[in-house]
Design a protein around this motif. Sequence first.
Motif, PDB file in Angstrom:
ATOM      1  N   LYS A 780      43.632  55.586  40.393  1.00  0.00           N
ATOM      2  CA  LYS A 780      44.156  56.888  40.023  1.00  0.00           C
ATOM      3  C   LYS A 780      43.664  57.719  41.139  1.00  0.00           C
ATOM      4  CE  LYS A 780      45.055  55.372  35.775  1.00  0.00           C
ATOM      5  NZ  LYS A 780      46.519  55.275  34.979  1.00  0.00           N
ATOM      6  N   PRO A 783      41.442  61.282  38.657  1.00  0.00           N
ATOM      7  CA  PRO A 783      41.983  61.110  37.202  1.00  0.00           C
ATOM      8  C   PRO A 783      41.158  62.150  36.216  1.00  0.00           C
ATOM      9  CG  PRO A 783      40.123  59.581  37.903  1.00  0.00           C
ATOM     10  CD  PRO A 783      40.655  60.164  39.216  1.00  0.00           C
ATOM     11  N   SER A 786      39.579  62.617  30.641  1.00  0.00           N
ATOM     12  CA  SER A 786      40.047  61.730  29.490  1.00  0.00           C
ATOM     13  C   SER A 786      40.106  60.387  30.007  1.00  0.00           C
ATOM     14  CB  SER A 786      41.118  62.340  28.633  1.00  0.00           C
ATOM     15  OG  SER A 786      42.294  62.392  29.429  1.00  0.00           O
ATOM     16  N   ILE A 787      40.892  60.238  31.056  1.00  0.00           N
ATOM     17  CA  ILE A 787      41.168  58.925  31.636  1.00  0.00           C
ATOM     18  C   ILE A 787      39.989  58.277  31.954  1.00  0.00           C
ATOM     19  CG2 ILE A 787      42.614  57.714  33.569  1.00  0.00           C
ATOM     20  CD1 ILE A 787      44.178  58.883  31.076  1.00  0.00           C
ATOM     21  N   ARG A 790      37.960  57.033  29.224  1.00  0.00           N
ATOM     22  CA  ARG A 790      38.377  55.710  28.580  1.00  0.00           C
ATOM     23  C   ARG A 790      38.355  54.584  29.412  1.00  0.00           C
ATOM     24  NH1 ARG A 790      44.093  57.959  26.462  1.00  0.00           N
ATOM     25  NH2 ARG A 790      43.737  59.723  27.861  1.00  0.00           N
ATOM     26  N   TYR A 855      39.688  63.548  23.676  1.00  0.00           N
ATOM     27  CA  TYR A 855      40.293  63.779  24.966  1.00  0.00           C
ATOM     28  C   TYR A 855      40.733  64.965  25.345  1.00  0.00           C
ATOM     29  CZ  TYR A 855      40.417  58.606  24.111  1.00  0.00           C
ATOM     30  OH  TYR A 855      39.911  57.298  23.896  1.00  0.00           O
TER      31      TYR A 855
END
Length: 884
Positions: A780, A783, A786-787, A790, A855
């Motif tokens: 990513k 990023p 929220s990404i 996770r 998120y």
Amino acid sequence: MDVITTHLNADFDALASMIAAKKLYPDADVVFAGAQEKLVREFLAGSFIKKIPVEFKRFRDLDLSRVKRLILVDTRQRSRIGRFEEVIGRSGLEIHIYDHHPDAEDDVSGAVSIIKPVGATTTILTQLIREQGIMLTPEEATVLALGIYEDTGSFTFSSTTPDDLKAAAYLLTCGADLNVVADIVTRDLTREQVSLLNELINAARIYTIHGIDICISSISVNKYVGDFALIVHKFRDMENLNVVFALARMEDRVYMVARSRIPEVNVGEIASYFGGGGHATAASATIRGKTLIEVENKLWEVLQSRIRPTPVARDLMSQPPICVNELMPLKSVEEVMIRFNINAVPVVRKDSSEPVGVLSRQTVEKALYHGFDDAPARDYMNRDFKVVGPDATILEIQEPLVEFQQRILPVVEDGRIIGVITRRDLLKYLVEERSTHPRELNGELLFQKKREKNIESLLREQLPEYVIDILKRMGRLGHRLGYGVYAVGGFVRDILLRRPNLDIDIVVEGDGIVFARAFAQEEGIRVRTHKKFNTAVLIFPDGMKIDVATARLEYYRYPAALPVVEFGSLKMDLYRRDFTINTLAVDLRPERFGRLIDFFGGQKDLKEKTIRVLHSLSFVEDPTRILRAIRFEQRFGFQIGRQTERLMQNAVKIGLIEKIGGHRLFHELQLILMENDPVPALRRMDEFQLLGVLDPLLKWTEKKEKLFRSLKDVLSWYELSFLDEPVEKWWIYFCALLDGLNASQLEGVCKKLDLPEGHKTRLFGALRNIYRAARELEAKESPPPSIAYRILNGLSTEELLLLMAKTEIPEVRKSVNFYLTRYRYVSPEIKGRDLKEAGVPPGPIYRKILDELLYAKLDGLVYTKQDEWEYLKRHYPEIFKDES
């Protein structure tokens, strides 16, 4: 080819003898067997020697197979001629010998052998040169005179004979220049040599052995200082000593120089035990592969055996022996044991004095407990026992009593028992009779010195008052029990280094378990005991623990084995320890509280910042000491001694590390990784090829160095960020060390370390999580929170920190940073109860809604609780209507 040679470490008598022999054998090659003394080397490099028509050939240019006649001068010992020993015994070899030394066990014989008890070998050869009418140049005569003057101490040594004076007089008629001789023989000491002489004087101890005063002085220096024999000679003359043995550890060797003025002590004979030589009044040896402490102990043994014959069984045994008849009831056997206060007794035949077994008090008490009062002794005696004859040596006595742990050893002559030897009898000889109290040069007994080093003030400076009180109470209890009580080991070391350490080890000269139980009862605290090793642990109400051990001697049945423990003295207990800096002890008895005890030079090594083992088999007996040496070296900023380092390298080379049990190896590795900065120790491990023990492909590369440096920075950042969650640093370092190995290699490491299943599962999981998270984050570009959340959620703090150190991409490091400091603390203000009150039926929808809110909050889409409700209305209109 004829070859003239002499002994290793050639002196001026050896050099002069070679030049003289060249006059008798003009076609022979002159070759040194090995090195020369420093002054001889300097003389050979000067201009004077060039006036003598002798070419000294190098040994490496010599073809040994062509040697037909070997002329040995100033020696005839096989062990002192270096590689020339290879030709001894060869068919067709003719040996000619010219020597003035007394006979030795490894002497070679020669077709021509001229050996005379004169002051110098040069004297013998000078006589032959004169008899044969061979002319000498003034320069040759000067060198020959130099050999005689040096080996006779300018005719002051008691070994000087009239022949030496006659030979010197003849050399003067040949033009010998005494000014040249005087410049070399009567030289002044250098500053380094004066310092060494001062150390010899301060370290000198006088021992009286069988009525003879013997001075032994042992010193240790880190670099070679020349002319040690000259220093010792001046030392002897200054202090007017009849017998002196001077030992000096220089670099990785121990040099021994011995002088004697009395016939009762033949120092040449004693030096031969150490691979050296000389004659009755002057001798020397260069000892490789032994520590200074080992040489001291061996010297003491040799002196005991040569000056006073070593006792045999008849000298140690108790007589008449207390025995029981094989038919005697066990109840009567117990009465005999109680009456004579003995713990074991020989059992003899009913009609003779022949021993047939041994009974211990423990066996008798167990049998009586079960009601076998009237059972005969022969039913329960141990029939598997050993006996010795009255002339058995100490070694023959030690084997059954120590190795096979037989409680009592019958001494048998003509089939009948004439005495018994117990372990106490053996220890009394080994410890008490051999530990004659030494005196200083002024005659004052060392243990009666008025000015002893007492570190009580340092104890008070470094320790809390309550700890001082505990140590004093221990000392008082030991005094009441008649035990010596000492604080020992790393605890004392760290006090002298002024490093905090409350890990207290106590050694008791007595029964450690009895002492610990008595102390626990007096203090009202808990105690755990370990009878096999005669140790105990005192546990205080605040959680503090103190280890108590019985003074013991450990020996090892085979390399890398766990030790077998026997009772011993404090000195014997300290001698079994790993390094000299860990052999220090502090006396806790009331009258001597705070007195520092240093048998093995631990203070000096602390001052010189040196890690040094006590004996050359230290790493053979316990290879884990290799890792401990590295750990201590790096922790304290010390340096491993040269000889100790060589012993470590040899132990690794012969594969002793491979014999260590996996859990012991893992424990030592874990301790290294627990250090504040394990990098220097890991680097040193790689230098000793120890990382390859875990896996052949595991190396300390630049990449690994960079990872660990990055990891250190990350851990410092974590601590400075005031993050309260503790982390296992050693585990992070462990994972980093194994980073880069494939699954098969990791399996091998786990097997090698005998890793517990929980650690193994955690290791594989951690590396898998890190690789997965790194791959996903790197895929990513910047990023959103929220990404990142996770991807990183579920990783342990240790895994996150290693990932942060491992990555080279700033965005990834930033994501981990924010996760640790921000993201993981974020949560939506709406909770499950709020959803329930809003009429949402409980179920999986709760987790989905709450995660989505989390998120959204991470990405800055919502801030307040009202924002969250608005968000839900937009995304779940069918659930959250306006009225909600």
